[in-house]
Design a protein around this motif. Structure first.
Motif, PDB file in Angstrom:
ATOM      1  N   ILE A   1      83.442  55.218  88.389  1.00  0.00           N
ATOM      2  CA  ILE A   1      83.499  54.992  90.070  1.00  0.00           C
ATOM      3  C   ILE A   1      83.387  56.382  90.796  1.00  0.00           C
ATOM      4  CG2 ILE A   1      85.130  53.730  91.592  1.00  0.00           C
ATOM      5  CD1 ILE A   1      86.832  53.093  89.348  1.00  0.00           C
ATOM      6  N   GLY A   2      82.491  55.925  91.701  1.00  0.00           N
ATOM      7  CA  GLY A   2      81.929  57.105  92.454  1.00  0.00           C
ATOM      8  C   GLY A   2      81.710  56.765  94.147  1.00  0.00           C
ATOM      9  N   GLN A   3      81.365  57.594  94.768  1.00  0.00           N
ATOM     10  CA  GLN A   3      81.223  57.270  96.469  1.00  0.00           C
ATOM     11  C   GLN A   3      79.577  57.149  96.568  1.00  0.00           C
ATOM     12  OE1 GLN A   3      83.165  57.335  99.354  1.00  0.00           O
ATOM     13  NE2 GLN A   3      81.093  56.519 100.105  1.00  0.00           N
ATOM     14  N   TYR A   4      79.011  56.146  96.948  1.00  0.00           N
ATOM     15  CA  TYR A   4      77.875  55.922  97.438  1.00  0.00           C
ATOM     16  C   TYR A   4      77.496  56.963  98.565  1.00  0.00           C
ATOM     17  CZ  TYR A   4      73.627  54.213  99.864  1.00  0.00           C
ATOM     18  OH  TYR A   4      72.531  54.133 100.630  1.00  0.00           O
TER      19      TYR A   4
ATOM     20  N   THR B   1      78.079  47.244  92.032  1.00  0.00           N
ATOM     21  CA  THR B   1      78.873  46.724  93.171  1.00  0.00           C
ATOM     22  C   THR B   1      79.557  45.520  92.907  1.00  0.00           C
ATOM     23  OG1 THR B   1      78.756  46.519  95.773  1.00  0.00           O
ATOM     24  CG2 THR B   1      77.081  45.694  94.403  1.00  0.00           C
ATOM     25  N   VAL B   2      80.189  44.987  93.719  1.00  0.00           N
ATOM     26  CA  VAL B   2      81.147  43.847  93.844  1.00  0.00           C
ATOM     27  C   VAL B   2      80.031  42.516  93.766  1.00  0.00           C
ATOM     28  CG1 VAL B   2      83.270  44.946  94.532  1.00  0.00           C
ATOM     29  CG2 VAL B   2      81.618  43.687  96.208  1.00  0.00           C
ATOM     30  N   GLU B   3      80.687  41.692  93.293  1.00  0.00           N
ATOM     31  CA  GLU B   3      79.859  40.235  93.351  1.00  0.00           C
ATOM     32  C   GLU B   3      79.151  39.907  94.581  1.00  0.00           C
ATOM     33  OE1 GLU B   3      79.826  35.803  91.273  1.00  0.00           O
ATOM     34  OE2 GLU B   3      81.781  37.002  91.577  1.00  0.00           O
ATOM     35  N   ARG B   4      79.952  40.004  95.601  1.00  0.00           N
ATOM     36  CA  ARG B   4      79.506  39.393  97.021  1.00  0.00           C
ATOM     37  C   ARG B   4      78.325  40.268  97.494  1.00  0.00           C
ATOM     38  NH1 ARG B   4      80.828  41.140 101.829  1.00  0.00           N
ATOM     39  NH2 ARG B   4      82.691  42.634 101.010  1.00  0.00           N
ATOM     40  N   LEU B   5      78.257  41.450  97.193  1.00  0.00           N
ATOM     41  CA  LEU B   5      77.216  42.467  97.807  1.00  0.00           C
ATOM     42  C   LEU B   5      76.208  42.555  96.796  1.00  0.00           C
ATOM     43  CD1 LEU B   5      79.578  45.179  99.389  1.00  0.00           C
ATOM     44  CD2 LEU B   5      78.630  43.142 100.469  1.00  0.00           C
ATOM     45  N   SER B   6      76.282  41.832  95.567  1.00  0.00           N
ATOM     46  CA  SER B   6      75.297  42.276  94.647  1.00  0.00           C
ATOM     47  C   SER B   6      73.701  42.094  95.028  1.00  0.00           C
ATOM     48  CB  SER B   6      75.632  41.677  93.274  1.00  0.00           C
ATOM     49  OG  SER B   6      74.731  42.023  92.038  1.00  0.00           O
TER      50      SER B   6
ATOM     51  N   ILE C   1      80.715  51.518  89.147  1.00  0.00           N
ATOM     52  CA  ILE C   1      80.889  51.056  90.343  1.00  0.00           C
ATOM     53  C   ILE C   1      80.612  52.199  91.376  1.00  0.00           C
ATOM     54  CG2 ILE C   1      82.253  49.514  91.905  1.00  0.00           C
ATOM     55  CD1 ILE C   1      83.841  48.747  89.609  1.00  0.00           C
ATOM     56  N   MET C   2      79.871  51.789  92.290  1.00  0.00           N
ATOM     57  CA  MET C   2      79.605  52.800  93.541  1.00  0.00           C
ATOM     58  C   MET C   2      80.413  52.182  94.840  1.00  0.00           C
ATOM     59  SD  MET C   2      75.648  52.615  94.629  1.00  0.00           S
ATOM     60  CE  MET C   2      75.011  50.976  95.095  1.00  0.00           C
ATOM     61  N   LEU C   3      81.054  52.856  95.446  1.00  0.00           N
ATOM     62  CA  LEU C   3      81.962  52.532  96.778  1.00  0.00           C
ATOM     63  C   LEU C   3      81.534  52.967  97.961  1.00  0.00           C
ATOM     64  CD1 LEU C   3      85.594  53.164  95.165  1.00  0.00           C
ATOM     65  CD2 LEU C   3      83.952  51.218  94.770  1.00  0.00           C
ATOM     66  N   GLY C   4      81.564  52.097  98.906  1.00  0.00           N
ATOM     67  CA  GLY C   4      81.364  52.478 100.260  1.00  0.00           C
ATOM     68  C   GLY C   4      80.289  51.750 100.708  1.00  0.00           C
ATOM     69  N   VAL C   5      79.799  50.569 100.202  1.00  0.00           N
ATOM     70  CA  VAL C   5      78.756  49.677 100.851  1.00  0.00           C
ATOM     71  C   VAL C   5      79.031  48.491 101.464  1.00  0.00           C
ATOM     72  CG1 VAL C   5      76.937  50.594  99.147  1.00  0.00           C
ATOM     73  CG2 VAL C   5      78.219  48.574  98.482  1.00  0.00           C
TER      74      VAL C   5
ATOM     75  N   GLU D   1      79.267  52.525 104.422  1.00  0.00           N
ATOM     76  CA  GLU D   1      80.447  51.687 105.478  1.00  0.00           C
ATOM     77  C   GLU D   1      81.694  52.643 105.118  1.00  0.00           C
ATOM     78  OE1 GLU D   1      79.688  49.271 107.190  1.00  0.00           O
ATOM     79  OE2 GLU D   1      77.666  48.993 106.483  1.00  0.00           O
ATOM     80  N   LYS D   2      82.108  53.219 104.183  1.00  0.00           N
ATOM     81  CA  LYS D   2      83.197  54.044 104.124  1.00  0.00           C
ATOM     82  C   LYS D   2      83.038  55.133 102.911  1.00  0.00           C
ATOM     83  CE  LYS D   2      87.935  53.607 102.675  1.00  0.00           C
ATOM     84  NZ  LYS D   2      89.026  52.623 102.199  1.00  0.00           N
ATOM     85  N   TYR D   3      83.918  56.174 103.528  1.00  0.00           N
ATOM     86  CA  TYR D   3      84.199  57.307 102.496  1.00  0.00           C
ATOM     87  C   TYR D   3      85.407  57.160 102.108  1.00  0.00           C
ATOM     88  CZ  TYR D   3      79.877  59.908 103.998  1.00  0.00           C
ATOM     89  OH  TYR D   3      78.496  60.268 104.333  1.00  0.00           O
ATOM     90  N   TYR D   4      85.479  56.839 100.659  1.00  0.00           N
ATOM     91  CA  TYR D   4      87.053  56.863 100.004  1.00  0.00           C
ATOM     92  C   TYR D   4      87.637  58.192  99.941  1.00  0.00           C
ATOM     93  CZ  TYR D   4      86.044  51.917  99.086  1.00  0.00           C
ATOM     94  OH  TYR D   4      85.908  50.418  99.499  1.00  0.00           O
ATOM     95  N   HIS D   5      88.816  58.424 100.054  1.00  0.00           N
ATOM     96  CA  HIS D   5      89.421  59.508  99.932  1.00  0.00           C
ATOM     97  C   HIS D   5      89.847  59.611  98.425  1.00  0.00           C
ATOM     98  CE1 HIS D   5      92.822  62.296 100.059  1.00  0.00           C
ATOM     99  NE2 HIS D   5      92.549  62.681 101.287  1.00  0.00           N
ATOM    100  N   PRO D   6      90.005  61.072  98.116  1.00  0.00           N
ATOM    101  CA  PRO D   6      90.336  61.297  96.597  1.00  0.00           C
ATOM    102  C   PRO D   6      91.412  60.818  95.908  1.00  0.00           C
ATOM    103  CG  PRO D   6      89.415  63.264  97.414  1.00  0.00           C
ATOM    104  CD  PRO D   6      89.683  62.182  98.625  1.00  0.00           C
ATOM    105  N   ASP D   7      92.346  60.331  96.877  1.00  0.00           N
ATOM    106  CA  ASP D   7      93.868  59.631  96.336  1.00  0.00           C
ATOM    107  C   ASP D   7      93.293  58.311  95.977  1.00  0.00           C
ATOM    108  OD1 ASP D   7      95.020  61.839  96.868  1.00  0.00           O
ATOM    109  OD2 ASP D   7      95.992  61.329  98.676  1.00  0.00           O
ATOM    110  N   GLU D   8      92.388  57.842  96.958  1.00  0.00           N
ATOM    111  CA  GLU D   8      91.930  56.294  96.627  1.00  0.00           C
ATOM    112  C   GLU D   8      91.373  56.246  95.219  1.00  0.00           C
ATOM    113  OE1 GLU D   8      91.178  53.830 100.644  1.00  0.00           O
ATOM    114  OE2 GLU D   8      90.127  55.788 100.597  1.00  0.00           O
ATOM    115  N   PHE D   9      90.396  57.142  94.997  1.00  0.00           N
ATOM    116  CA  PHE D   9      89.908  57.252  93.496  1.00  0.00           C
ATOM    117  C   PHE D   9      90.922  57.440  92.750  1.00  0.00           C
ATOM    118  CE2 PHE D   9      85.932  58.359  96.102  1.00  0.00           C
ATOM    119  CZ  PHE D   9      85.192  57.448  95.512  1.00  0.00           C
TER     120      PHE D   9
END
Length: 305
Positions: free
Chosen positions: A237-240, A172-177, A209-213, A251-259
């Motif tokens: 890069i994948g969805q949590y 994840t990103v530094e702020r949330l690690s 990196i996992m996204l959605g947190v 917190e969020k589901y990312y759309h395939p277009d965003e991936f």
């Protein structure tokens, strides 16, 4: 609203593109039975990977060594936590035997975190690499390692065994690690990847990196920049997906277009391969990644000659 009641954000409904294809044919059953017969663990099962049916149907799997109990309790991970009791010195040979039996061309080996061991399990990783090399010489080997609590001598033991890819996930990103990962540090992950490349410059490094947190878009791009600054070659890069109600909320589901956009951003930054999609996990299509990394590395070596 009752006094003291927290203002809770309603949970997003799981979108249509988060779908898991169930393929439980002969290959899936055969691999599952083989794992049980050899008392081996896979991260495919322990971490409840959404791609287990597809990967096992295609005769690929990620072995999880050093037992199935992790000394850490990361808030995103479904692997059991506690005090490990298992250290099986014969495990490397059984992993190698299974690699031969499955006729794998690319083998991924990961582990639970073993902070109870002085070397974090580095010796078992190295012996597993050597055993696969000995019994399946045409199979490439990728290792997904923990951070060994910053024990760089332990890292050297793994790097000296010369895996084809060295993988360590930033997650994840530094702020949330600190909130997402237990004991692991963002800066330590970057330092591990930097030192791995310093020890064996020809070995491609990889992270995920996992996204959605709760991360922001700019923070994702900064994480990419930080990984490229230590010459990380491959990015996934994948969805949590929340394993249980006890784990982090989505917190969020990312759309395939965003991936797809993030894959473009990664390739612009110089990664040799970017695998980006809702169900992508660290080992997904790993056999394709090693080809991309090897091709890029050969080109770089030739240009430096």
């Amino acid at each position: 609203m009752t006094t003291g009641q927290k203002d809770q954000k309603p949970k997003e409904r799981k979108p249509d593109w988060i779908k898991i294809k169930l393929t439980t044919g002969d290959n899936y059953t055969e691999i599952k039975n083989m794992m049980r017969s050899k008392t081996l663990h896979t991260v495919c099962e322990e971490a409840r990977c959404p791609n287990i049916y597809e990967c096992w149907a295609n005769r690929t799997a990620t072995f999880m060594i050093l037992g199935d109990i992790c000394t850490r309790a990361c808030r995103f991970c479904a692997v059991n936590t506690g005090l490990p009791t298992e250290l099986d010195l014969q495990e490397p040979e059984r992993v190698a035997d299974s690699t031969v039996q499955m006729a794998l061309k690319h083998c991924v080996v990961t582990s639970v975190a073993r902070d109870d061991l002085q070397d974090g399990g580095a010796m078992i990783f190295a012996e597993t690499i050597k055993a696969i090399r000995r019994k399946a010489p045409f199979c490439s080997v990728e290792v997904l390692i923990p951070d060994f609590m910053g024990n760089w001598d332990a890292l050297k033991v793994v790097m000296d065994a010369k895996p084809d890819i060295l993988n360590h996930n930033v997650e994840t990103v530094e702020r949330l690690s600190d909130r997402v990962r237990a004991k692991a540090k963002y800066s330590r992950t970057l330092e591990l990847l930097r030192r791995a490349k310093e020890m064996q410059p020809e070995i491609p490094t990889k992270s995920s990196i996992m996204l959605g947190v709760g991360e922001e878009w700019d923070e994702i791009l900064k994480t990419m920049d930080d990984l490229r600054a230590v010459d990380c070659n491959i990015l996934t890069i994948g969805q949590y997906l929340q394993p249980t109600k006890k784990h982090l909320d989505i917190e969020k589901y990312y759309h395939p277009d965003e991936f797809a956009r993030l894959k473009e951003e990664g390739m612009k930054r110089g990664f040799s391969h970017v695998e980006s999609g809702p169900l992508v996990r660290s080992s997904y299509h790993a056999h394709e990644q090693v080809k991309s990394a090897s091709s890029t590395n050969s080109t770089q070596v030739a240009s430096q000659a």
